[in-house]
Design an enzyme around this catalytic site. Structure first.
Site, mmCIF file in Angstrom:
data_model
loop_
_atom_site.group_PDB
_atom_site.id
_atom_site.type_symbol
_atom_site.label_atom_id
_atom_site.label_comp_id
_atom_site.label_asym_id
_atom_site.label_seq_id
_atom_site.Cartn_x
_atom_site.Cartn_y
_atom_site.Cartn_z
ATOM 1 N N GLY A 100 46.238 40.496 41.865
ATOM 2 C CA GLY A 100 44.825 41.469 41.561
ATOM 3 C C GLY A 100 44.346 40.469 42.371
ATOM 4 N N GLN A 124 35.841 37.783 44.992
ATOM 5 C CA GLN A 124 36.089 37.001 45.446
ATOM 6 C C GLN A 124 36.395 37.575 46.900
ATOM 7 O OE1 GLN A 124 40.486 37.450 42.948
ATOM 8 N NE2 GLN A 124 40.554 35.460 43.193
ATOM 9 N N CYS A 150 45.347 31.081 41.507
ATOM 10 C CA CYS A 150 44.068 31.934 41.742
ATOM 11 C C CYS A 150 43.842 31.755 43.427
ATOM 12 C CB CYS A 150 42.743 31.601 40.853
ATOM 13 S SG CYS A 150 41.066 32.516 42.083
ATOM 14 N N LEU A 151 44.192 32.902 44.237
ATOM 15 C CA LEU A 151 43.164 32.585 45.844
ATOM 16 C C LEU A 151 42.371 31.568 46.115
ATOM 17 C CD1 LEU A 151 44.149 35.827 46.452
ATOM 18 C CD2 LEU A 151 45.910 34.369 47.494
ATOM 19 N N HIS A 203 43.000 37.971 33.768
ATOM 20 C CA HIS A 203 42.329 36.691 34.816
ATOM 21 C C HIS A 203 41.569 37.395 36.222
ATOM 22 C CE1 HIS A 203 43.321 33.529 38.409
ATOM 23 N NE2 HIS A 203 42.461 34.733 38.893
ATOM 24 N N GLU A 204 41.443 38.134 35.831
ATOM 25 C CA GLU A 204 40.494 38.716 36.544
ATOM 26 C C GLU A 204 39.270 39.564 36.544
ATOM 27 O OE1 GLU A 204 41.320 38.817 40.016
ATOM 28 O OE2 GLU A 204 42.981 38.636 39.696
ATOM 29 N N HIS A 244 37.208 36.431 36.253
ATOM 30 C CA HIS A 244 36.487 36.860 36.928
ATOM 31 C C HIS A 244 34.699 37.405 37.708
ATOM 32 C CE1 HIS A 244 38.935 34.365 40.720
ATOM 33 N NE2 HIS A 244 40.272 34.700 40.441
HETATM 34 ZN ZN LIG Z 1 41.648 34.725 41.028
#
Ligand SMILES: [Zn+2]
Length: 159
Positions: free
Chosen positions: A46, A51, A89-90, A131-132, A135
């Site tokens: 995702g 991000q 997480c990226l 999670h998303e 963000h």
């Molecule tokens: Zn993330």
């Protein structure tokens, strides 16, 4: 369509509250297309718009067998149960953590055609949605007080 660079800590955009999207226009459509392409290219479950540098309430989630989900202005309206899960997480490279997430969530929002949708999810999809959506509030998984963070070798699969 294009693959977008991923913003990482300590970039302040990751800590900002993203803005609600008021309508779909060409730039929103383009952003969504690029987010989906980026998600596939880097094999992540995702992505949230901040991000990739856009503080807008848009997420994309792609779980095998569930297909790609686009959610605009998403909100978690119901959480059920709790489970300990492993997460990365990226935007926080080289780390992962063990975190408590809901077992199941109900999320509402709009899809890329501006149609209202409601998704009931459990397992990995529920985790990815939480999670998303975090963000979009400027929250990262490492912020949850009970998260146990640990270092990993670069290149391991991450959200
Ligand atoms: Zn993330």
């Amino acid at each position: 369509m294009a693959v977008l660079p991923i913003y990482q800590l300590p970039n302040p955009i990751l800590r900002r509250k993203s803005k609600r999207v008021r309508s779909i226009d060409g730039s929103v459509r383009k952003l969504i297309g690029n987010m989906i392409e980026t998600m596939h290219y880097i094999h992540t479950a995702g992505l949230a718009a901040p991000q990739v540098g856009f503080p807008l309430r848009i997420i994309v989630v792609g779980i095998p067998e569930k297909g790609d989900i686009v959610l605009i202005n998403p909100e978690v309206v119901r959480r059920k149960g709790e489970c300990l899960v492993d997460e990365g997480c990226l935007s926080v490279p080289d780390y992962r953590g063990e975190i408590m997430r809901a077992e199941a969530v109900t999320v509402k929002g709009r899809d890329q055609n501006w149609k209202e949708i409601r998704i009931k999810a459990d397992g990995l999809l529920a985790q990815a949605l939480e999670h998303e959506i975090d963000h979009l509030k400027g929250i990262l998984y490492i912020d949850h007080p009970e998260t146990k963070i640990y270092k990993i070798e670069p290149e391991e699969a991450q959200f």
